[in-house]
Scaffold this motif. Structure first.
Motif, PDB file in Angstrom:
ATOM      1  N   ARG A 147      35.473  37.956  31.058  1.00  0.00           N
ATOM      2  CA  ARG A 147      36.780  37.880  31.744  1.00  0.00           C
ATOM      3  C   ARG A 147      37.150  36.420  32.024  1.00  0.00           C
ATOM      4  O   ARG A 147      38.261  35.974  31.739  1.00  0.00           O
ATOM      5  CB  ARG A 147      36.700  38.671  33.051  1.00  0.00           C
ATOM      6  CG  ARG A 147      37.999  38.711  33.847  1.00  0.00           C
ATOM      7  CD  ARG A 147      37.773  39.313  35.229  1.00  0.00           C
ATOM      8  NE  ARG A 147      36.922  38.449  36.030  1.00  0.00           N
ATOM      9  CZ  ARG A 147      36.035  38.873  36.939  1.00  0.00           C
ATOM     10  NH1 ARG A 147      35.879  40.155  37.169  1.00  0.00           N
ATOM     11  NH2 ARG A 147      35.303  38.014  37.604  1.00  0.00           N
ATOM     12  N   GLN A 148      36.162  35.670  32.558  1.00  0.00           N
ATOM     13  CA  GLN A 148      36.434  34.259  32.869  1.00  0.00           C
ATOM     14  C   GLN A 148      36.709  33.459  31.605  1.00  0.00           C
ATOM     15  O   GLN A 148      37.601  32.604  31.585  1.00  0.00           O
ATOM     16  CB  GLN A 148      35.247  33.661  33.632  1.00  0.00           C
ATOM     17  CG  GLN A 148      35.570  32.345  34.309  1.00  0.00           C
ATOM     18  CD  GLN A 148      36.680  32.498  35.339  1.00  0.00           C
ATOM     19  OE1 GLN A 148      36.633  33.393  36.170  1.00  0.00           O
ATOM     20  NE2 GLN A 148      37.704  31.661  35.254  1.00  0.00           N
ATOM     21  N   ALA A 160      35.810  50.703  30.114  1.00  0.00           N
ATOM     22  CA  ALA A 160      35.155  49.940  31.197  1.00  0.00           C
ATOM     23  C   ALA A 160      34.147  48.917  30.661  1.00  0.00           C
ATOM     24  O   ALA A 160      33.547  49.117  29.608  1.00  0.00           O
ATOM     25  CB  ALA A 160      34.445  50.903  32.150  1.00  0.00           C
ATOM     26  N   ASN A 161      33.980  47.824  31.416  1.00  0.00           N
ATOM     27  CA  ASN A 161      32.903  46.842  31.198  1.00  0.00           C
ATOM     28  C   ASN A 161      32.983  46.201  29.821  1.00  0.00           C
ATOM     29  O   ASN A 161      31.962  45.924  29.199  1.00  0.00           O
ATOM     30  CB  ASN A 161      31.533  47.518  31.398  1.00  0.00           C
ATOM     31  CG  ASN A 161      30.415  46.521  31.628  1.00  0.00           C
ATOM     32  OD1 ASN A 161      30.638  45.441  32.184  1.00  0.00           O
ATOM     33  ND2 ASN A 161      29.218  46.876  31.200  1.00  0.00           N
ATOM     34  N   PHE A 162      34.201  45.914  29.369  1.00  0.00           N
ATOM     35  CA  PHE A 162      34.368  45.279  28.059  1.00  0.00           C
ATOM     36  C   PHE A 162      33.813  43.853  28.105  1.00  0.00           C
ATOM     37  O   PHE A 162      34.018  43.125  29.068  1.00  0.00           O
ATOM     38  CB  PHE A 162      35.851  45.254  27.672  1.00  0.00           C
ATOM     39  CG  PHE A 162      36.111  44.752  26.271  1.00  0.00           C
ATOM     40  CD1 PHE A 162      35.925  45.590  25.177  1.00  0.00           C
ATOM     41  CD2 PHE A 162      36.532  43.449  26.047  1.00  0.00           C
ATOM     42  CE1 PHE A 162      36.168  45.133  23.877  1.00  0.00           C
ATOM     43  CE2 PHE A 162      36.775  42.982  24.753  1.00  0.00           C
ATOM     44  CZ  PHE A 162      36.593  43.824  23.667  1.00  0.00           C
ATOM     45  N   GLY A 163      33.095  43.468  27.050  1.00  0.00           N
ATOM     46  CA  GLY A 163      32.589  42.092  26.937  1.00  0.00           C
ATOM     47  C   GLY A 163      31.285  41.842  27.654  1.00  0.00           C
ATOM     48  O   GLY A 163      30.955  40.705  27.972  1.00  0.00           O
ATOM     49  N   GLY A 211      43.056  30.540  28.330  1.00  0.00           N
ATOM     50  CA  GLY A 211      44.495  30.805  28.458  1.00  0.00           C
ATOM     51  C   GLY A 211      44.905  32.149  27.888  1.00  0.00           C
ATOM     52  O   GLY A 211      46.065  32.371  27.553  1.00  0.00           O
ATOM     53  N   MET A 212      43.943  33.061  27.759  1.00  0.00           N
ATOM     54  CA  MET A 212      44.221  34.411  27.259  1.00  0.00           C
ATOM     55  C   MET A 212      44.247  35.383  28.445  1.00  0.00           C
ATOM     56  O   MET A 212      43.823  35.039  29.545  1.00  0.00           O
ATOM     57  CB  MET A 212      43.153  34.827  26.241  1.00  0.00           C
ATOM     58  CG  MET A 212      43.156  33.924  25.012  1.00  0.00           C
ATOM     59  SD  MET A 212      41.633  33.958  24.049  1.00  0.00           S
ATOM     60  CE  MET A 212      41.720  35.592  23.306  1.00  0.00           C
ATOM     61  N   ALA A 213      44.725  36.606  28.206  1.00  0.00           N
ATOM     62  CA  ALA A 213      44.918  37.540  29.319  1.00  0.00           C
ATOM     63  C   ALA A 213      43.937  38.702  29.259  1.00  0.00           C
ATOM     64  O   ALA A 213      43.877  39.429  28.264  1.00  0.00           O
ATOM     65  CB  ALA A 213      46.349  38.069  29.308  1.00  0.00           C
ATOM     66  N   ALA A 214      43.133  38.857  30.317  1.00  0.00           N
ATOM     67  CA  ALA A 214      42.246  40.009  30.497  1.00  0.00           C
ATOM     68  C   ALA A 214      42.837  40.833  31.640  1.00  0.00           C
ATOM     69  O   ALA A 214      42.756  40.436  32.800  1.00  0.00           O
ATOM     70  CB  ALA A 214      40.829  39.551  30.821  1.00  0.00           C
ATOM     71  N   ILE A 215      43.467  41.936  31.301  1.00  0.00           N
ATOM     72  CA  ILE A 215      44.224  42.715  32.284  1.00  0.00           C
ATOM     73  C   ILE A 215      43.458  43.986  32.652  1.00  0.00           C
ATOM     74  O   ILE A 215      43.124  44.796  31.784  1.00  0.00           O
ATOM     75  CB  ILE A 215      45.618  43.112  31.722  1.00  0.00           C
ATOM     76  CG1 ILE A 215      46.368  41.867  31.230  1.00  0.00           C
ATOM     77  CG2 ILE A 215      46.422  43.895  32.754  1.00  0.00           C
ATOM     78  CD1 ILE A 215      46.686  40.844  32.298  1.00  0.00           C
ATOM     79  N   VAL A 243      43.541  41.519  26.221  1.00  0.00           N
ATOM     80  CA  VAL A 243      42.691  42.706  26.257  1.00  0.00           C
ATOM     81  C   VAL A 243      43.001  43.446  27.553  1.00  0.00           C
ATOM     82  O   VAL A 243      43.018  42.841  28.634  1.00  0.00           O
ATOM     83  CB  VAL A 243      41.187  42.369  26.184  1.00  0.00           C
ATOM     84  CG1 VAL A 243      40.350  43.646  26.201  1.00  0.00           C
ATOM     85  CG2 VAL A 243      40.868  41.547  24.936  1.00  0.00           C
ATOM     86  N   VAL A 244      43.291  44.738  27.427  1.00  0.00           N
ATOM     87  CA  VAL A 244      43.589  45.579  28.589  1.00  0.00           C
ATOM     88  C   VAL A 244      42.430  46.562  28.730  1.00  0.00           C
ATOM     89  O   VAL A 244      42.098  47.265  27.770  1.00  0.00           O
ATOM     90  CB  VAL A 244      44.902  46.359  28.383  1.00  0.00           C
ATOM     91  CG1 VAL A 244      45.247  47.152  29.636  1.00  0.00           C
ATOM     92  CG2 VAL A 244      46.037  45.415  28.003  1.00  0.00           C
ATOM     93  N   ALA A 245      41.801  46.589  29.900  1.00  0.00           N
ATOM     94  CA  ALA A 245      40.621  47.439  30.082  1.00  0.00           C
ATOM     95  C   ALA A 245      40.551  47.951  31.510  1.00  0.00           C
ATOM     96  O   ALA A 245      41.216  47.437  32.412  1.00  0.00           O
ATOM     97  CB  ALA A 245      39.352  46.655  29.753  1.00  0.00           C
ATOM     98  N   GLU A 246      39.712  48.955  31.690  1.00  0.00           N
ATOM     99  CA  GLU A 246      39.469  49.464  33.041  1.00  0.00           C
ATOM    100  C   GLU A 246      38.701  48.420  33.858  1.00  0.00           C
ATOM    101  O   GLU A 246      38.923  48.265  35.055  1.00  0.00           O
ATOM    102  CB  GLU A 246      38.657  50.755  32.911  1.00  0.00           C
ATOM    103  CG  GLU A 246      38.627  51.604  34.149  1.00  0.00           C
ATOM    104  CD  GLU A 246      37.715  52.816  33.935  1.00  0.00           C
ATOM    105  OE1 GLU A 246      37.711  53.389  32.820  1.00  0.00           O
ATOM    106  OE2 GLU A 246      37.011  53.178  34.884  1.00  0.00           O
ATOM    107  N   SER A 247      37.796  47.692  33.188  1.00  0.00           N
ATOM    108  CA  SER A 247      37.078  46.597  33.843  1.00  0.00           C
ATOM    109  C   SER A 247      36.459  45.708  32.775  1.00  0.00           C
ATOM    110  O   SER A 247      36.344  46.103  31.616  1.00  0.00           O
ATOM    111  CB  SER A 247      35.985  47.132  34.774  1.00  0.00           C
ATOM    112  OG  SER A 247      35.031  47.873  34.033  1.00  0.00           O
ATOM    113  N   PHE A 248      36.080  44.497  33.203  1.00  0.00           N
ATOM    114  CA  PHE A 248      35.457  43.530  32.295  1.00  0.00           C
ATOM    115  C   PHE A 248      34.127  43.065  32.865  1.00  0.00           C
ATOM    116  O   PHE A 248      33.921  43.059  34.078  1.00  0.00           O
ATOM    117  CB  PHE A 248      36.348  42.295  32.130  1.00  0.00           C
ATOM    118  CG  PHE A 248      37.628  42.562  31.403  1.00  0.00           C
ATOM    119  CD1 PHE A 248      37.681  42.517  30.026  1.00  0.00           C
ATOM    120  CD2 PHE A 248      38.789  42.864  32.114  1.00  0.00           C
ATOM    121  CE1 PHE A 248      38.867  42.771  29.345  1.00  0.00           C
ATOM    122  CE2 PHE A 248      39.975  43.120  31.445  1.00  0.00           C
ATOM    123  CZ  PHE A 248      40.024  43.079  30.070  1.00  0.00           C
ATOM    124  N   ALA A 249      33.254  42.593  31.968  1.00  0.00           N
ATOM    125  CA  ALA A 249      32.084  41.827  32.409  1.00  0.00           C
ATOM    126  C   ALA A 249      32.580  40.457  32.877  1.00  0.00           C
ATOM    127  O   ALA A 249      33.553  39.930  32.340  1.00  0.00           O
ATOM    128  CB  ALA A 249      31.083  41.681  31.273  1.00  0.00           C
TER     129      ALA A 249
END
Lengths: 428, 175
Positions: free
Chosen positions: B98-99, B65-68, B105-109, B88-94
């Motif tokens: 994420r933006q 969770a809360n990567f980045g 052009g990268m993927a935050a899933i 990057v695959v995570a439960e959630s991002f900061a």
């Protein structure tokens, strides 16, 4: 249905909604510093688009490492400086006039209630203290902001944080925000605006409100926001007096940005601060908080008073009031970095700098430097710092170093004892 | 559009911040390529070596969770990108991280915790790989002869940014 302050600002700045949930806003201010802007400038040059949407709406400062410490930081400063000249940006602050961006730009009168503001810096949320929507962004968002004057956001919901009661002696805005973060957690406000309300906020100076909003990002918040009131108008008056017949008129005008009584909040938190104690972080996350009483006796190698969180004149006054006639412990080194040249000069005039230096502090020029371990106070492996800054991440102030976040008063107490200590026993 | 998928680097902790992804002392580098050696240098995690082969070969990060969280520095997605990691695959991002990922052009899933737990059940597999079907919004993980697929949500705007190769190109044609 009523609107929150953030919703009103979004509605008033909407340029496009390319997809449901994505809102492109017109920007009132785009702020730039020398760490995150140079790569945006380089990319614009490479694309053949070396221009700015409106030079008057861009504010630029060299603040993170200044004066430059080596060739690389000198190059970063030069890229920003050359660009500011090339683009005829009137509000560019170089060595001698520069200070920590989130202290300097409000002091210069660049912020107004209802504004939209971005910067390539996460603590941009600070400027929400004026009733603005202010968000930290990355270099790509900054680049588009510079070129087009727009930025895209998911419209954030608002969390209302009611601060009730009255602050006890020795407890300050920093303790309040540490307490709030400890309850919300480091991602408790992600994709949310944190709206600070209640009698405690009403009674706060703009400086204290900026300490609150500054750390909204440490709970994941997009922007902190306070309602623009009489205190806001008093602070802004030198810059807005030509726009309003009286201060009352300005207060009335800014009232339109207040959240409506029937606004809908994502969550509402109520805190009574009357029983709050001075607080300090103990781990590597800003939500890991204990009382100074619990942490008292923890040795520190360095004390740092400064940053966009707590490097303002009222912070210096509190610490100086405690340090007057005292010496720092022989086992500790203490560093003061007033956040702007004006704060430095005012502190000189008031005799505060004299007190700090007599106590054994090193006084540096205004800069972000030590807070993120870049210059003027970097820690060695295994060292511990008591700091009035905003992040205690592992290695933040230097590889292998540890940071305890606390208020200016608690930093002064730590300097006197060389360890975490209760500030209340040294308050006049 | 970038290519997505490949060997996985598992980072089993919540709240991994951008100071851990790329320490501030390296923010004085002027090109993205110069950041390459410093990926995840300050991340202290049992069994994790920032200079190890798993880090070098990784094309995908799977984390919690809360990567980045923390600083807005886009140097964080950049240091991943120059090391070949575009997902990057995570439960959630900061929010800002994420933006920044989508803007590049990268993927935050984001996937729910039970799915992330399942992904972590592949952590012991030396040959764990993730592939991403952006159009079909499906993620597949393979390792030790096992295979599992999951559908994911991605905001239409974020997907458009990834397809456009990032926000500058998108905004430049539109505004």
């Amino acid at each position: 249905m009523g609107k929150t302050t953030a919703e009103k600002i979004f509605a008033g700045h909407l340029v496009d909604e390319p997809f449901p949930g994505a809102k492109v806003l017109r920007l009132d201010v785009v702020m730039c510093h020398e760490i995150t802007t140079p790569i945006a400038i380089a990319d614009l040059v490479a694309r053949g688009k070396d221009r700015v949407f409106d030079p008057k709406k861009i504010k630029a400062v060299i603040d993170h490492v200044t004066p430059s410490k080596d060739s690389k930081t000198a190059t970063q400063a030069k890229i920003l400086r050359d660009w500011a000249r090339r683009q005829s940006i009137p509000d560019f602050f170089d060595v001698g006039a520069n200070g920590v961006c989130h202290a300097l730009f409000p002091e210069k009168g660049f912020i107004r209630p209802g504004y939209t503001i971005i910067m390539g810096d996460s603590h941009t949320c600070t400027h929400g203290a004026f009733g603005a929507f202010a968000a930290g962004v990355g270099t790509t968002d900054l680049e588009v902001g510079i070129l087009k004057g727009v930025c895209a956001f998911r419209e954030p919901k608002t969390i209302r944080i009611n601060l009730n009661g009255a602050l006890p002696k020795g407890v300050y805005a920093k303790d309040v925000i540490l307490h709030v973060i400890s309850r919300l957690g480091v991602n408790g406000a992600t994709d949310r605006v944190m709206e600070f309300r209640g009698p405690v906020v009403d009674a706060m100076t703009m400086e204290s409100r900026m300490t609150l909003t500054n750390m909204a990002i440490e709970a994941g918040g997009t922007s902190g926001i306070c309602m623009p009131d009489r205190v806001t108008v008093e602070y802004l008056w030198p810059f807005i007096q030509g726009e309003f017949p009286s201060k009352e008129a300005a207060v009335d005008e800014y009232r339109k940005w207040w959240s409506d009584e029937d606004a809908v909040y994502d969550k509402v938190f109520d805190f009574d601060v009357s029983e709050l104690e001075p607080l300090v972080t103990f781990g590597y996350k800003p939500d890991q908080v204990k009382t100074v009483t619990e942490m008292a006796g923890t040795p520190v190698d360095q004390v740092y008073l400064g940053s966009c969180t707590n490097g303002r004149l009222e912070d210096l006054r509190v610490a100086a009031g405690m340090l007057k006639g005292r010496k720092i412990a022989p086992t500790v080194r203490a560093i003061l970095s007033p956040a702007t040249p004006k704060i430095f000069q005012d502190a000189l005039k008031e005799g505060l700098i004299e007190i700090f230096m007599e106590a054994g502090f090193c006084v540096t020029n205004p800069t972000c430097g030590a807070c993120l371990g870049m210059s003027t106070g970097v820690l060695a492996e295994g060292e511990v710092c008591a700091a009035t800054t905003n992040r205690n991440f592992q290695g933040r102030m230097g590889k292998g170093g540890m940071v305890h976040l606390l208020s200016p008063a608690s930093s002064a107490a730590a300097a006197i004892e060389g360890k975490i200590a209760d500030p209340r026993k040294y308050l006049p | 559009m970038k290519t997505f998928g490949g060997p996985v680097l598992f980072l089993d902790r919540d709240d991994i911040n951008t100071d851990e992804i790329i320490p501030a002392r390296y923010l004085t580098e002027i090109t993205k390529q110069d950041l390459k050696p410093y990926i995840l240098e300050d991340l202290k995690l049992a069994g994790f070596d920032p200079k190890g082969d798993t880090t070098k070969q990784a094309r995908v990060i799977v984390t919690r969770a809360n990567f980045g969280c923390g600083s807005s520095r886009e140097h964080a997605p950049w240091v991943l990108e120059v090391n070949g990691i575009t997902v990057v695959v995570a439960e959630s991002f900061a929010r800002i991280f994420r933006q920044n990922m989508f803007n590049c052009g990268m993927a935050a899933i984001e996937l729910p915790k039970p799915v992330i737990d399942t992904l972590f059940s592949f952590q012991g597999c030396a040959d764990a790989t993730v592939s991403l079907d952006l159009a079909g919004q499906t993620l597949t993980i393979r390792g030790s002869g096992r295979e599992e697929s999951f559908s994911f949500e991605i905001a239409p705007f974020d997907k458009a940014l990834v397809l456009a190769g990032g926000w500058v190109d998108y905004a430049d044609t539109k505004y």
